[in-house]
Design a protein around this motif. Structure first.
Motif, mmCIF file in Angstrom:
data_model
loop_
_atom_site.group_PDB
_atom_site.id
_atom_site.type_symbol
_atom_site.label_atom_id
_atom_site.label_comp_id
_atom_site.label_asym_id
_atom_site.label_seq_id
_atom_site.Cartn_x
_atom_site.Cartn_y
_atom_site.Cartn_z
ATOM 1 N N MET A 84 0.774 -1.388 0.063
ATOM 2 C CA MET A 84 0.329 -0.173 -0.122
ATOM 3 C C MET A 84 1.147 1.543 0.120
ATOM 4 N N LYS A 85 0.695 1.895 -0.697
ATOM 5 C CA LYS A 85 1.013 3.674 -1.459
ATOM 6 C C LYS A 85 0.901 4.335 -0.017
ATOM 7 N N ASN A 86 1.496 5.071 1.058
ATOM 8 C CA ASN A 86 1.895 6.271 1.441
ATOM 9 C C ASN A 86 1.110 6.962 1.059
ATOM 10 N N SER A 87 -0.150 7.937 0.137
ATOM 11 C CA SER A 87 0.036 8.849 -0.147
ATOM 12 C C SER A 87 -0.446 9.811 0.523
ATOM 13 N N LYS A 88 -0.480 9.979 1.860
ATOM 14 C CA LYS A 88 -0.821 11.169 2.705
ATOM 15 C C LYS A 88 -0.039 11.213 4.182
ATOM 16 N N ASP A 89 0.446 12.786 3.796
ATOM 17 C CA ASP A 89 1.560 12.887 4.764
ATOM 18 C C ASP A 89 1.033 14.014 5.823
ATOM 19 N N VAL A 90 -0.688 14.589 5.362
ATOM 20 C CA VAL A 90 -1.287 15.910 6.646
ATOM 21 C C VAL A 90 -2.504 15.197 6.861
ATOM 22 N N ARG A 91 -3.006 15.574 8.178
ATOM 23 C CA ARG A 91 -4.007 15.343 9.157
ATOM 24 C C ARG A 91 -4.258 16.332 9.704
ATOM 25 N N ARG A 92 -5.616 16.901 9.409
ATOM 26 C CA ARG A 92 -6.640 18.066 10.360
ATOM 27 C C ARG A 92 -6.719 17.388 10.953
ATOM 28 N N THR A 93 -7.230 17.243 12.850
ATOM 29 C CA THR A 93 -7.848 16.849 13.614
ATOM 30 C C THR A 93 -8.203 17.680 15.012
ATOM 31 N N PHE A 94 -8.387 17.248 15.713
ATOM 32 C CA PHE A 94 -8.215 18.377 17.306
ATOM 33 C C PHE A 94 -8.155 17.754 18.184
ATOM 34 N N GLY A 95 -7.121 18.416 19.537
ATOM 35 C CA GLY A 95 -6.684 18.426 20.199
ATOM 36 C C GLY A 95 -5.209 18.313 19.957
ATOM 37 N N PHE A 96 -4.466 17.361 20.422
ATOM 38 C CA PHE A 96 -3.210 17.182 20.525
ATOM 39 C C PHE A 96 -2.266 18.541 20.562
ATOM 40 N N ARG A 97 -2.320 18.870 21.994
ATOM 41 C CA ARG A 97 -1.455 20.876 22.279
ATOM 42 C C ARG A 97 -0.297 19.973 22.705
ATOM 43 N N ASN A 98 -0.107 19.168 22.727
ATOM 44 C CA ASN A 98 1.446 19.174 23.636
ATOM 45 C C ASN A 98 2.375 18.779 21.962
ATOM 46 N N LEU A 99 1.923 18.399 21.132
ATOM 47 C CA LEU A 99 2.746 17.227 20.509
ATOM 48 C C LEU A 99 3.910 18.100 19.887
ATOM 49 N N GLN A 100 4.994 17.466 19.699
ATOM 50 C CA GLN A 100 5.427 18.591 18.763
ATOM 51 C C GLN A 100 6.418 17.646 18.075
ATOM 52 N N PRO A 101 7.489 18.206 17.292
ATOM 53 C CA PRO A 101 7.486 17.923 15.778
ATOM 54 C C PRO A 101 9.139 16.464 16.777
ATOM 55 N N GLY A 102 8.950 15.682 16.066
ATOM 56 C CA GLY A 102 10.212 14.334 16.036
ATOM 57 C C GLY A 102 9.703 13.103 16.811
ATOM 58 N N ALA A 103 7.962 13.442 17.636
ATOM 59 C CA ALA A 103 7.455 12.795 18.471
ATOM 60 C C ALA A 103 7.096 11.536 17.485
ATOM 61 N N LEU A 104 7.465 9.966 17.998
ATOM 62 C CA LEU A 104 6.726 9.038 16.774
ATOM 63 C C LEU A 104 5.390 8.584 17.363
ATOM 64 N N LEU A 105 3.797 7.912 16.695
ATOM 65 C CA LEU A 105 3.503 8.296 16.385
ATOM 66 C C LEU A 105 2.355 6.429 16.149
ATOM 67 N N LYS A 106 1.817 5.793 16.307
ATOM 68 C CA LYS A 106 1.202 4.765 15.848
ATOM 69 C C LYS A 106 -0.160 5.184 15.306
ATOM 70 N N ALA A 107 -0.471 5.030 13.852
ATOM 71 C CA ALA A 107 -1.574 5.661 12.920
ATOM 72 C C ALA A 107 -2.141 4.884 12.829
ATOM 73 N N ALA A 108 -3.721 4.619 12.753
ATOM 74 C CA ALA A 108 -4.388 3.612 11.544
ATOM 75 C C ALA A 108 -4.420 3.640 10.068
ATOM 76 N N VAL A 109 -4.425 3.326 9.444
ATOM 77 C CA VAL A 109 -4.202 3.199 8.263
ATOM 78 C C VAL A 109 -5.692 2.458 7.174
ATOM 79 N N ARG A 110 -6.182 4.113 6.653
ATOM 80 C CA ARG A 110 -7.253 2.518 6.833
ATOM 81 C C ARG A 110 -7.787 3.808 5.107
ATOM 82 N N THR A 111 -7.899 2.603 4.236
ATOM 83 C CA THR A 111 -8.098 2.236 2.471
ATOM 84 C C THR A 111 -9.258 2.421 1.758
#
Length: 100
Positions: free
Chosen positions: A1-28
């Motif tokens: 599966m190609k990773n075509s998405k590299d931006v996400r708009r959402t609510f919250g995540f006030r303390n998220l910093q560049p460099g953080a690693l997250l687990k993301a659910a990828v749905r196609t």
């Protein structure tokens, strides 16, 4: 599966910093199931959804980066607002990331 998405708009995540690693659910679309991928946050900022409407080129690019290359920025914002019951002036968190 190609990773075509590299931006996400959402609510919250006030303390998220560049460099953080997250687990993301990828749905196609058209496929059942969810794949878990690890992403690294590149940048995080608050931004009004309406920016994608007022700057059409930006809106088109951002809709594609969100995984919707067939939508204009205005169409993306309309769908987002309908889904989350917000207005275009609503500030959201824009998260840019890369896949690890």
């Amino acid at each position: 599966m190609k990773n075509s998405k590299d931006v996400r708009r959402t609510f919250g995540f006030r303390n998220l910093q560049p460099g953080a690693l997250l687990k993301a659910a990828v749905r196609t679309q058209g496929q059942l199931g969810v794949t878990i991928k690890v992403i690294r946050v590149v940048s995080v900022r608050k931004e009004a959804l309406s920016k994608m409407v007022h700057d059409r080129e930006y809106g088109q690019r951002e809709a594609a980066r969100e995984g919707y290359p067939y939508l204009s920025g205005e169409e993306f914002v309309n769908c987002f607002c309908k889904k989350f019951k917000v207005i275009p002036a609503t500030p959201v968190t824009r998260i840019e990331f890369t896949y690890v």
